[in-house]
Scaffold this motif. Structure first.
Motif, PDB file in Angstrom:
ATOM      1  N   THR A  44       0.862  -1.184   0.000  1.00 51.26           N
ATOM      2  CA  THR A  44       0.000   0.000   0.000  1.00 51.26           C
ATOM      3  C   THR A  44       0.894   1.228   0.000  1.00 51.26           C
ATOM      4  N   TYR A  45       0.644   2.107  -0.961  1.00 53.98           N
ATOM      5  CA  TYR A  45       1.412   3.342  -1.099  1.00 53.98           C
ATOM      6  C   TYR A  45       0.529   4.524  -0.708  1.00 53.98           C
ATOM      7  N   ALA A  46       1.142   5.558  -0.142  1.00 47.77           N
ATOM      8  CA  ALA A  46       0.374   6.756   0.202  1.00 47.77           C
ATOM      9  C   ALA A  46       1.274   7.984   0.103  1.00 47.77           C
ATOM     10  N   VAL A  47       0.667   9.100  -0.234  1.00 46.40           N
ATOM     11  CA  VAL A  47       1.375  10.375  -0.278  1.00 46.40           C
ATOM     12  C   VAL A  47       0.388  11.461   0.116  1.00 46.40           C
ATOM     13  N   THR A  48       0.837  12.421   0.908  1.00 43.68           N
ATOM     14  CA  THR A  48      -0.039  13.546   1.260  1.00 43.68           C
ATOM     15  C   THR A  48       0.767  14.822   1.398  1.00 43.68           C
ATOM     16  N   GLN A  49       0.145  15.899   0.947  1.00 41.64           N
ATOM     17  CA  GLN A  49       0.656  17.250   1.160  1.00 41.64           C
ATOM     18  C   GLN A  49      -0.325  18.060   2.006  1.00 41.64           C
ATOM     19  N   GLU A  50      -1.288  17.357   2.608  1.00 37.31           N
ATOM     20  CA  GLU A  50      -2.301  18.018   3.426  1.00 37.31           C
ATOM     21  C   GLU A  50      -1.609  18.688   4.619  1.00 37.31           C
ATOM     22  N   PRO A  51      -1.621  20.026   4.711  1.00 32.55           N
ATOM     23  CA  PRO A  51      -0.844  20.710   5.752  1.00 32.55           C
ATOM     24  C   PRO A  51      -1.121  20.235   7.177  1.00 32.55           C
TER      25      PRO A  51
END
Length: 357
Positions: A266-273
């Motif tokens: 499972t891969y994930a990426v976030t730029q949610e401040p």
């Protein structure tokens, strides 16, 4: 004739007093008992120490009944944002079941939505929301809440002012399967608001709950040469095993994106401040070995934050049993290589500049 009519009227009145009036009284009592035991009429507006609105709880629960909080709020000493409470909807009507919502507050490592400890829904299957982003719109002009809701489980992140040296605070909730996810998100947002206000860390006004949520994606066949839709990302398992299914959020990779290759990774990426801020404020966050040539910090080599064109960006990779069983077999890529490829491929989609070596 007049005397007879008067006597008849007297008899009828006596009959009403002796027979009809008690029946009416019983009917009134029965109606009152029904309203009391089987509906929320005359009940309190709030339960769980004022944190849960009975109206919002009733909207989440699929069956109607009396809303109570069993043993009330179980607050933990030393942290006003640490608590648990169970809300029940019960009825004495035949065939009715007692439905429950469990809400709790506590502190988690900032990247909890993306770690595979068996407690959190897979990030590729939940609906993330953040003040109008990723398909959600808020119901008010307030600051949009940051959170996610799955089939029967959701969470909302409390404002950054609620974060301490022990990490960010969240409100978490479990509801009966099949509950409306938007209504669950609204309930959890309300609880987060009240909990933060009670703790004195709600300084920028109330959080806004989402009015809509994007539907979760359906599984699909893994694409040739573009696992999870990312060009250059290799299959996370033995060579030739691409018959696996993947669940991936299409469209923009911002602000939060995830993909599950069933059984493998499972891969994930976030730029949610707010999420990235919580990650960087968590205990154990420190410098890690470079990834794809980039300087990173995080909790371990596969859960890191890197600079992406000036934007702090979190990347994570979790492995399933299919990959772990194939480690060392011919054609199985190494963990380090897989994570480097993922950060490179996702970074290109985000428009990240080449790393400085």
């Amino acid at each position: 004739m007049t005397d007879g009519s008067g006597r008849a009227a007297f008899v009828r009145a006596a009959f009403v007093r002796k027979v009809v009036a008690p029946v009416l009284a019983i009917g009134v009592l029965a109606t009152g008992a029904h309203l009391w035991w089987n509906t929320d009429v005359f009940g309190p507006d709030e339960v769980c120490g004022g944190l849960v609105s009975t109206g919002s709880a009733a909207a989440v629960l699929p069956s109607s009944g009396r809303i109570t909080d069993r043993d009330g709020l179980d607050a933990r000493p030393g942290d006003r944002l640490a608590f648990t409470c169970t809300v029940e909807s019960s009825s004495f009507l035949p065939g009715s079941d007692t439905e429950r919502i469990r809400v709790s507050g506590g502190r988690e490592r900032g990247d909890f939505p993306f770690t595979d400890d068996g407690r959190w829904p897979n990030p590729a299957t939940v609906s993330f929301f953040s003040g109008g982003e990723t398909g959600a719109t808020v119901t008010t002009s307030a600051t949009g809440a940051t959170g996610a809701v799955g089939q029967d489980h959701g969470w909302v992140l409390l404002p950054g002012n609620c974060t301490t040296q022990d990490g960010p605070a969240i409100v978490e909730g479990y509801a009966p399967e099949g509950s409306d996810p938007v209504k669950l998100a609204r309930l959890l947002t309300e609880v987060a608001d009240k909990a933060a206000e009670r703790a004195g860390c709600l300084t920028k006004g109330p959080l806004g709950a989402p009015a809509t949520l994007a539907a979760g994606p359906e599984p699909r066949q893994v694409g040739d040469g573009a696992v999870c839709g990312l060009t250059g990302l290799a299959f996370p398992g033995p060579e030739g095993r691409t018959e696996a299914k993947e669940t991936v959020r299409d469209g923009s990779i911002r602000p939060t994106w995830a993909c599950e290759v069933a059984g493998y990774a499972t891969y994930a990426v976030t730029q949610e401040p707010p999420i990235v801020e919580g990650i960087r404020s968590s205990p154990g966050f420190k410098e890690q070995p470079r990834v794809a040539g980039r300087q990173v910090s995080g909790f371990d080599p596969q859960h890191v934050v890197a600079d992406c064109a000036g934007v702090p960006t979190y990347f994570s990779m979790e492995f399933g049993r299919g990959y772990l069983d194939a480690v060392g077999a011919p054609g199985t890529p190494r963990i380090r290589d897989l994570f480097d490829e993922f950060v490179e491929a996702a970074g290109k989609r985000l428009g990240c500049s080449a790393p400085t070596i």
